[in-house]
Scaffold this motif. Sequence first.
Motif, PDB file in Angstrom:
ATOM      1  N   SER A  71      21.937  49.931  81.916  1.00  0.00           N
ATOM      2  CA  SER A  71      21.009  50.415  82.949  1.00  0.00           C
ATOM      3  C   SER A  71      19.560  50.293  82.511  1.00  0.00           C
ATOM      4  O   SER A  71      18.702  49.882  83.295  1.00  0.00           O
ATOM      5  CB  SER A  71      21.304  51.879  83.291  1.00  0.00           C
ATOM      6  N   ALA A  80      18.648  46.516  82.484  1.00  0.00           N
ATOM      7  CA  ALA A  80      18.631  46.001  83.852  1.00  0.00           C
ATOM      8  C   ALA A  80      17.399  46.493  84.615  1.00  0.00           C
ATOM      9  O   ALA A  80      16.742  45.718  85.311  1.00  0.00           O
ATOM     10  CB  ALA A  80      19.904  46.404  84.584  1.00  0.00           C
ATOM     11  N   LEU A  81      17.074  47.753  84.466  1.00  0.00           N
ATOM     12  CA  LEU A  81      15.910  48.311  85.135  1.00  0.00           C
ATOM     13  C   LEU A  81      14.623  47.643  84.641  1.00  0.00           C
ATOM     14  O   LEU A  81      13.756  47.282  85.439  1.00  0.00           O
ATOM     15  CB  LEU A  81      15.835  49.828  84.898  1.00  0.00           C
ATOM     16  N   HIS A 119      14.385  44.106  86.053  1.00  0.00           N
ATOM     17  CA  HIS A 119      14.566  44.032  87.510  1.00  0.00           C
ATOM     18  C   HIS A 119      15.808  43.217  87.890  1.00  0.00           C
ATOM     19  O   HIS A 119      15.736  42.246  88.637  1.00  0.00           O
ATOM     20  CB  HIS A 119      13.327  43.451  88.199  1.00  0.00           C
ATOM     21  N   LEU A 120      16.951  43.666  87.348  1.00  0.00           N
ATOM     22  CA  LEU A 120      18.234  43.003  87.612  1.00  0.00           C
ATOM     23  C   LEU A 120      19.272  44.076  87.891  1.00  0.00           C
ATOM     24  O   LEU A 120      19.230  45.160  87.298  1.00  0.00           O
ATOM     25  CB  LEU A 120      18.644  42.165  86.393  1.00  0.00           C
ATOM     26  N   ASP A 121      20.201  43.774  88.763  1.00  0.00           N
ATOM     27  CA  ASP A 121      21.296  44.690  89.054  1.00  0.00           C
ATOM     28  C   ASP A 121      22.153  44.883  87.805  1.00  0.00           C
ATOM     29  O   ASP A 121      22.442  43.925  87.084  1.00  0.00           O
ATOM     30  CB  ASP A 121      22.141  44.107  90.203  1.00  0.00           C
ATOM     31  N   VAL A 122      22.562  46.126  87.546  1.00  0.00           N
ATOM     32  CA  VAL A 122      23.376  46.451  86.371  1.00  0.00           C
ATOM     33  C   VAL A 122      24.664  45.640  86.354  1.00  0.00           C
ATOM     34  O   VAL A 122      25.079  45.147  85.300  1.00  0.00           O
ATOM     35  CB  VAL A 122      23.698  47.968  86.332  1.00  0.00           C
ATOM     36  N   GLY A 123      25.288  45.481  87.500  1.00  0.00           N
ATOM     37  CA  GLY A 123      26.529  44.716  87.580  1.00  0.00           C
ATOM     38  C   GLY A 123      26.328  43.268  87.176  1.00  0.00           C
ATOM     39  O   GLY A 123      27.168  42.686  86.480  1.00  0.00           O
ATOM     40  N   ASN A 124      25.221  42.685  87.599  1.00  0.00           N
ATOM     41  CA  ASN A 124      24.931  41.302  87.223  1.00  0.00           C
ATOM     42  C   ASN A 124      24.734  41.184  85.715  1.00  0.00           C
ATOM     43  O   ASN A 124      25.251  40.258  85.084  1.00  0.00           O
ATOM     44  CB  ASN A 124      23.691  40.770  87.946  1.00  0.00           C
TER      45      ASN A 124
END
Length: 84
Positions: free
Chosen positions: A17, A20-21, A24-29
């Motif tokens: 998290s 990703a934050l 600027h990327l989705d955690v799942g990605n």
Amino acid sequence: MHSPLRILRKSQGKTLSEVALAIHLDVGNLSRIERGLQVASLDVAERLAVFFHGEISELEILYPQRFQSDIKTLPATLAVAKPQ
């Protein structure tokens, strides 16, 4: 087998998290990229390399299978030193 990205992230005590934050990327990605289920775009690979201050190259992110290591054979720089 663990990807160089996952090894580095965990060695620095960072969560999925948090990384990703910051990029600027989705955690799942990010999770799928780490597990080799998704290929990072050139842009994402660059953002990750910058986030980790060049401790991982874009090539290691884009082609993790060429740089994978077994958890038992971590580079010495990531191993915890034992007092003698």
